[in-house]
Scaffold this active site. Structure first.
Site, mmCIF file in Angstrom:
data_model
loop_
_atom_site.group_PDB
_atom_site.id
_atom_site.type_symbol
_atom_site.label_atom_id
_atom_site.label_comp_id
_atom_site.label_asym_id
_atom_site.label_seq_id
_atom_site.Cartn_x
_atom_site.Cartn_y
_atom_site.Cartn_z
ATOM 1 N N ASP A 75 0.841 -1.194 0.000
ATOM 2 C CA ASP A 75 0.000 0.000 0.000
ATOM 3 C C ASP A 75 0.879 1.248 0.000
ATOM 4 O OD1 ASP A 75 -2.538 0.970 -0.052
ATOM 5 O OD2 ASP A 75 -3.004 0.499 2.048
ATOM 6 N N LYS B 276 -0.500 -0.505 -4.268
ATOM 7 C CA LYS B 276 -1.880 -0.027 -4.295
ATOM 8 C C LYS B 276 -1.875 1.475 -4.039
ATOM 9 C CE LYS B 276 -5.006 -0.857 -0.903
ATOM 10 N NZ LYS B 276 -5.269 0.539 -0.449
ATOM 11 N N GLU C 48 -14.164 0.261 -2.009
ATOM 12 C CA GLU C 48 -14.412 0.275 -0.559
ATOM 13 C C GLU C 48 -15.615 1.154 -0.223
ATOM 14 O OE1 GLU C 48 -11.051 0.973 2.013
ATOM 15 O OE2 GLU C 48 -12.344 1.130 3.794
#
Ligand code: KIV
Length: 266
Positions: free
Chosen positions: A85, A115, A183
């Site tokens: 991430d 990400k 999300e």
């Protein structure tokens, strides 16, 4: 022994109808256990800042902290694909800095992909990083690094906002991302995005209609007391198990029951 999971494997799972399982991990022992259990993708998430370091948001997490955790995960040599991430402000200030920081995750950390949070606003960054052959997973909808803009961790994409989230999804795909995390968006919108995109979608709080699912490992093990969002399913409750072991240890040290000769050197 299962084979190493690569980016092409993840891409092929969508047309082949195989759902993608993804979990976060931040260290060596958890990675070994969850890799042996068969998870497809391991995300070294910046959620480490909340569930491990005790911050209220992911915003304080640094590149150096992320690299430390990515390296620990890498040392477990998982068959799962390892995605690092990108923490807040590692990619936002410009293309060159973003490429350098993403490159560090691959070169120093040993990650196989990164990400990046954001949709249309981060399309130029996703394009530049993808073009230097660093595979990028997008992340749109409720992006935790945007907590202040959103005014809290609120479901995104309801009513007239839905169109913007769909545009974000296309922007991420068209910029070269190989997959995208959806999300905190309504299940119907997530299913629509999943049907429209050719790259896999991985949902968290986005309903059952995505190509895969991701959760934070501490949440599924009952190790995060701070927040319990509706979308989390707790598969076990390790808190009381750890507490009982520690209580027994403390009692045995106090009573002299531990250590015995069996735990001593002659
Ligand atoms: O940081 C993280 O763990 C994440 C996932 C929850 C998607 O971004």
């Amino acid at each position: 022994m299962r084979k190493k999971i690569t980016i092409p494997d993840v891409l092929n799972m969508k047309p082949e109808g195989h759902r993608i399982s993804m979990l976060t991990s931040y260290d060596y022992p958890f990675t070994r256990i969850m890799d042996a259990a068969g998870v497809d993708v391991i995300l070294v998430g910046d959620s480490v800042g909340v569930v491990v370091a005790g911050h209220d948001t992911t915003l304080p997490v640094t590149m150096d902290e992320m690299l430390y955790h990515v390296k620990a995960v890498r040392r477990a040599d998982p068959k799962a694909l390892v995605v690092a991430d990108m923490p807040f402000m590692s990619c936002q200030a410009g293309v060159e800095e973003a490429c350098r920081n993403c490159g560090r995750m691959i070169k120093e950390g040993g990650a196989e992909a990164v990400k990046i949070e954001g949709g249309m606003n981060m399309a130029h960054i996703i394009r530049a990083v993808s073009q230097i052959d660093i595979p990028v997973m997008g992340h749109i909808g409720l992006t935790p690094q945007s907590v202040h803009r959103m005014g809290g961790y609120k479901v995104q994409g309801r009513k007239e906002q839905a169109e913007r989230i769909m545009e974000d999804a296309y922007a991420v795909q068209n910029s070269g991302a190989f997959a995208v995390v959806l999300e905190g968006i309504p299940a119907k919108l997530a299913a629509e995005i999943t049907a429209e995109l050719s790259i896999p979608t991985i949902g968290i709080g986005a309903g059952p209609g995505c190509d895969g699912q991701v959760l934070v490992i501490h949440d599924i093990l009952g190790l995060c007391e701070k927040y319990s969002p509706k979308f989390v399913k707790r598969y076990t409750d390790l808190g009381p198990i750890i507490s009982e072991a520690v209580q027994r240890y403390v009692a045995e040290v106090k009573s002299g029951e531990f250590p015995t000769g069996a735990h001593s050197f002659s």
